[in-house]
Design an enzyme around this catalytic site. Structure first.
Site, PDB file in Angstrom:
ATOM      1  N   ARG A  50      11.640  60.160  46.604  1.00 28.08           N
ATOM      2  CA  ARG A  50      11.883  60.495  48.072  1.00 28.08           C
ATOM      3  C   ARG A  50      12.519  59.419  48.569  1.00 28.08           C
ATOM      4  NH1 ARG A  50       6.192  61.084  51.200  1.00 28.08           N
ATOM      5  NH2 ARG A  50       6.194  58.733  50.911  1.00 28.08           N
ATOM      6  N   LYS A 149      12.048  59.701  55.219  1.00 31.91           N
ATOM      7  CA  LYS A 149      10.961  58.841  55.867  1.00 31.91           C
ATOM      8  C   LYS A 149      11.718  57.528  56.307  1.00 31.91           C
ATOM      9  CE  LYS A 149       6.702  56.735  54.189  1.00 31.91           C
ATOM     10  NZ  LYS A 149       5.974  57.060  55.392  1.00 31.91           N
ATOM     11  N   GLU A 182       1.817  67.192  61.625  1.00 30.68           N
ATOM     12  CA  GLU A 182       1.173  66.294  60.861  1.00 30.68           C
ATOM     13  C   GLU A 182       0.479  65.279  61.909  1.00 30.68           C
ATOM     14  OE1 GLU A 182       4.157  64.321  58.513  1.00 30.68           O
ATOM     15  OE2 GLU A 182       5.524  64.637  60.188  1.00 30.68           O
TER      16      GLU A 182
HETATM   17  N1  PMP Z   1       3.287  62.213  57.385  1.00 38.12           N
HETATM   18  C1  PMP Z   1       3.876  61.055  58.032  1.00 38.12           C
HETATM   19  C2  PMP Z   1       4.634  61.020  59.377  1.00 38.12           C
HETATM   20  C3  PMP Z   1       3.794  59.988  57.280  1.00 38.12           C
HETATM   21  O1  PMP Z   1       4.351  58.626  57.770  1.00 38.12           O
HETATM   22  C4  PMP Z   1       3.140  59.855  56.082  1.00 38.12           C
HETATM   23  C5  PMP Z   1       3.087  58.415  55.357  1.00 38.12           C
HETATM   24  N2  PMP Z   1       2.344  57.472  55.873  1.00 38.12           N
HETATM   25  C6  PMP Z   1       2.437  60.870  55.640  1.00 38.12           C
HETATM   26  C7  PMP Z   1       2.777  62.080  56.428  1.00 38.12           C
HETATM   27  C8  PMP Z   1       1.812  60.823  54.157  1.00 38.12           C
HETATM   28  O2  PMP Z   1       2.681  60.739  53.029  1.00 38.12           O
HETATM   29  P1  PMP Z   1       2.433  60.145  51.853  1.00 38.12           P
HETATM   30  O3  PMP Z   1       1.067  60.736  51.315  1.00 38.12           O
HETATM   31  O4  PMP Z   1       3.534  60.316  50.945  1.00 38.12           O
HETATM   32  O5  PMP Z   1       2.004  58.685  52.063  1.00 38.12           O
END
Ligand code: PMP
Length: 284
Positions: A50, A149, A182
């Site tokens: 990622r 990200k 989210e």
């Molecule tokens: N959505 C957002 C906006 C995030 O910043 C994150 C990570 N902090 C997630 C979802 C969750 O992703 P991950 O499980 O890869 O940490």
């Protein structure tokens, strides 16, 4: 504390970036939040994939290979005695001059911090967490690819401020169509009629590594799992709700705005998934 910065382990006090770094000036960069359990990096490949994909999408060349980044994280953990902890791996556009153009920055900067993180109070993992639905909508996927990200978190921070104003720890963000997207730093799941549901990528979300792990575990447990559009009223009417993220792991949600979810108690499927998640960590 030692921080890995562009090839060297330096003292925290010396871990500094230029004020001309475009990461600082414009939030131009990408990052990962990663967990280590028992000295091993959890879901290492998924995080590296990622990170490099995020960088490629913003046309930022990471001046190290994936293996070199992994080695840097391991070195940082070792230097700080971190066995179970959290790694923040950041790639900025690097030092440049004033003006947006990334071409002003000859080389990206990379740093890794290994530390502890506790996003939410421990007791909320047992009792559940209250959240709100934010008025701040998630940036449209037509404006910025949410699978990147990036270091631009202001959209999420504004929703987080709403949550804090409301006296809760987290906010769920809707997309421009009013569908559930989210949380500010976590993905959202609900359980309805024993099916585990989460918004699809087209809802405009970050494809969380933990989200992927939980979808896999739900399948293995023989639960019905679907990526499905979720509306705010589906949240209020859910049997269970929980959030997933690297730092948060799996956190149950028992109240959304003024509505209690699942009778205000952590639900059985959330508990089963949490147990399976911790077993997976122990095995790995
Ligand atoms: N959505 C957002 C906006 C995030 O910043 C994150 C990570 N902090 C997630 C979802 C969750 O992703 P991950 O499980 O890869 O940490």
């Amino acid at each position: 504390m030692k921080v890995w910065l562009d090839g060297n382990l330096v003292d925290k006090a010396d871990a500094k970036l230029s004020v001309f770094d475009h990461g600082t000036l414009y939030g131009d960069g990408v990052f990962e939040g990663i967990r280590a359990y028992g000295g091993k990096i959890f879901q290492c490949q998924a995080h590296m994939d990622r990170l490099f994909l995020s960088a490629k999408k913003i046309r930022l060349e990471i001046p190290y290979t994936k293996q070199e980044i992994v080695d840097a994280m391991m070195q940082t953990m070792a230097a700080n005695g971190v066995v179970n902890g959290y790694i923040r791996l950041v790639v900025t556009r690097g030092e440049g001059t004033l003006g947006l153009g990334p071409n002003r920055c000859p080389r990206g900067s990379v740093f890794a911090i290994a530390d502890q993180i506790e996003l939410y109070p421990r007791e909320m993992y047992e009792k559940g967490m209250p959240v709100i639905i934010a008025k701040t909508r998630r940036t449209s996927a037509t404006m910025l690819d949410p699978s990147i990200k990036s270091l631009n978190y202001l959209n999420n921070i504004m929703a987080k401020v709403e949550a804090l104003d409301a006296g809760v720890g987290e906010a769920i963000m809707l997309n421009e169509h009013g569908e559930v997207g989210e949380a500010t730093g976590d993905n959202v799941f609900i359980v309805k009629d024993e099916a585990v549901l989460t918004p699809p990528p087209s809802a405009g979300i970050l494809l969380g590594v933990t989200r992927g792990v939980v979808l896999g575990l739900a399948g293995k447990l023989g639960l019905a799992v679907r990526e499905q559009t979720i509306m705010p009223q589906d949240l209020y009417g859910a049997d269970e709700c929980f959030l997933t993220g690297t730092a948060a792991e799996i956190i149950p949600v028992t109240k959304i705005d003024n509505t209690s979810v699942g009778g205000g108690k952590v639900g059985p499927i959330t508990l089963r998934l949490t147990k399976a998640f911790h077993e997976m960590i122990r095995e790995k």
